[in-house]
Motif scaffolding. Sequence first.
Motif, short mmCIF file in Angstrom:
data_model
loop_
_atom_site.label_atom_id
_atom_site.label_comp_id
_atom_site.label_asym_id
_atom_site.label_seq_id
_atom_site.Cartn_x
_atom_site.Cartn_y
_atom_site.Cartn_z
N PRO A 210 0.85 -1.19 0.00
CA PRO A 210 0.00 0.00 0.00
C PRO A 210 0.89 1.25 0.00
O PRO A 210 2.07 1.17 0.36
CB PRO A 210 -0.75 -0.10 1.32
N ARG A 211 0.32 2.36 -0.36
CA ARG A 211 1.03 3.64 -0.29
C ARG A 211 0.07 4.70 0.22
O ARG A 211 -1.11 4.72 -0.14
CB ARG A 211 1.53 4.07 -1.66
N VAL A 212 0.60 5.59 1.05
CA VAL A 212 -0.15 6.79 1.38
C VAL A 212 0.72 7.96 0.92
O VAL A 212 1.86 8.10 1.37
CB VAL A 212 -0.44 6.89 2.90
N VAL A 213 0.22 8.74 -0.02
CA VAL A 213 0.98 9.89 -0.52
C VAL A 213 0.38 11.15 0.07
O VAL A 213 -0.83 11.36 0.01
CB VAL A 213 0.94 9.95 -2.07
N ILE A 214 1.25 11.97 0.67
CA ILE A 214 0.79 13.21 1.31
C ILE A 214 1.44 14.39 0.59
O ILE A 214 2.66 14.50 0.53
CB ILE A 214 1.17 13.22 2.80
N ILE A 215 0.60 15.24 0.03
CA ILE A 215 1.08 16.40 -0.72
C ILE A 215 0.66 17.64 0.06
O ILE A 215 -0.52 17.80 0.37
CB ILE A 215 0.47 16.44 -2.13
N GLU A 216 1.63 18.51 0.35
CA GLU A 216 1.26 19.69 1.16
C GLU A 216 1.67 20.99 0.49
O GLU A 216 2.74 21.12 -0.08
CB GLU A 216 1.91 19.58 2.55
N TYR A 217 0.76 21.97 0.62
CA TYR A 217 0.99 23.31 0.12
C TYR A 217 0.71 24.29 1.25
O TYR A 217 -0.37 24.26 1.84
CB TYR A 217 0.06 23.59 -1.07
N LYS A 218 1.69 25.13 1.58
CA LYS A 218 1.51 26.09 2.67
C LYS A 218 1.57 27.51 2.14
O LYS A 218 2.61 28.15 2.13
CB LYS A 218 2.58 25.86 3.75
N GLY A 219 0.43 28.01 1.69
CA GLY A 219 0.37 29.35 1.11
C GLY A 219 0.15 30.43 2.15
O GLY A 219 0.29 31.61 1.87
N ASN A 220 -0.19 30.02 3.37
CA ASN A 220 -0.42 30.99 4.44
C ASN A 220 0.09 30.45 5.77
O ASN A 220 -0.67 30.02 6.63
CB ASN A 220 -1.91 31.34 4.54
N PRO A 221 1.43 30.50 5.94
CA PRO A 221 2.05 29.89 7.13
C PRO A 221 1.59 30.54 8.44
O PRO A 221 1.67 29.90 9.49
CB PRO A 221 3.56 30.14 6.92
N ASP A 222 1.07 31.78 8.37
CA ASP A 222 0.63 32.45 9.60
C ASP A 222 -0.72 31.95 10.10
O ASP A 222 -1.13 32.27 11.21
CB ASP A 222 0.50 33.96 9.36
N SER A 223 -1.41 31.20 9.24
CA SER A 223 -2.75 30.75 9.62
C SER A 223 -2.72 29.28 10.04
O SER A 223 -1.96 28.48 9.51
CB SER A 223 -3.69 30.93 8.42
#
Length: 457
Positions: A210-223
């Motif tokens: 199995p695989r769990v793929v986690i993709i993250e985008y942080k466009g507002n690090p202050d929130s």
Amino acid sequence: MQLIKQLSTKRNDHLLLKAIFEDEILPEFLVKETEAITDFIDKKVSYIYLGKKQELQYNSLYSLAQDLALNAAYDYQIDLSSFVTENLTINDVVDAFTKGINFSAAKLYNKKTFTYKENPNNIELFIEQASQSVIDSFNKARILIESQNWARNLGITPPNELNSEQLAKIVVEDFKEYKNLSVKVLEKKEIEKLGMGLLLSVNRGSVYEPRVVIIEYKGNPDSNQKTVLIGKGITFDSGGYNIKTGRNMLGMKYDMSGSAIVASVLKSVAQLKPKTNVSAIMCITDNRVNGDASLPDSVWTSMSGKTVEINNTDAEGRLVMADGLYYGADVLKATRLIDVATLTGAMVAALGDTYTGIWSTTEKAWKEISDAATIQHELIWRMPFDSDYEEFMKGSIVADLKNTDYTGHAGSCSAAMFLKEFTKGIEYIHLDVAGTNDIDEKPMFAMTKTLTELVLK
Ligand code: BES
Ligand code: ZN
Ligand code: MG
């Protein structure tokens, strides 16, 4: 047909295709049938007759664009301004043509060995002067449709060329170009360490990990606000020991579509760069049989600690998604959870291939997604969460939950209730795309655009 990657502001020697309406002065010899094209080759101009101007809809323009890409008889430059009406702005026209043409022109998986007949004619989008707002509309439409096509191509790829390990690898490879995304792949050992017992139970019958793929985008690090999208990634659903029979197993290569959809949303987000935080989790395995695959009557423990008695191994989507949702809630600290899955055959019975079924825990969330769907011209219909739908599943003698409601009614609603058990009470939207994702063996991938629109704000 080539994909349209640019707006042209210069006339070339192709025919200029203009819309013409009922109340305009019609040239001699014009074919006055809706959507008929009359070409005046010596004058380098063609007219498409569109009847009553005030009745022209976005959707007809979009299908017209789809059709042109496949059937245009000549190379055309499309005179975008001629399609503008009281109800359709130049931005709407740009959007419809960019998406429609690129949807049809996409080069998707194909292993026909005879020459694949492709329309040799090319189309350009022509506008004399492109304002910044028109350029922005074009770019957004192009990004959205390219991401949708990326997901469509994964969907149509046969299961012998797209197992769980391969799917995870492709995402890592294809997303390397986006420096503002982080991509993490959990392999079997880490999945075991996390205690994702439901996902692992589905994977038991497989020869692939199995695989769990986690993709993250942080466009507002202050929130601390964060939307987490979870997608069902069953690269093939045989049903497991509750094996699907006959034709019911066909098309189950598409059972990974939810995971491709959530990844494609991140692909668009990486390019549109909104000031928000968005993550995607792809829950990937296939659902097969072997000597030690999960048996009906088995009891497994989820990552959340809740135990589940399996009364149908073909209700595997909710199992892999339950662990994905809990990971989103507990580890990624989502403030809004959204999942997408080809979850239930009952969804097809309820809404056919026209509307996607949506469940939401709050009115606000429903309003947000329905506004996004309106902007992106996709059809959704709200379905109910209600504790009535979980009564049967809560009646297990040996575990906290059964995975299937056997009363035979409202199977999509009981599936939604099952998933909600793993959301830790966080605001939650559930999308069942079983009916709308693939139609007549072809990949549509509705909802990539709506979900992107939703997470932009
Ligand atoms: N992948 C199917 C759902 C599905 C069916 C998608 C048809 C597209 C078209 C899902 O895993 C499944 O098999 N669901 C079962 C659930 C049932 C056992 C409660 C179903 O719908 O039959
Ligand atoms: Zn299934
Ligand atoms: Mg279908």
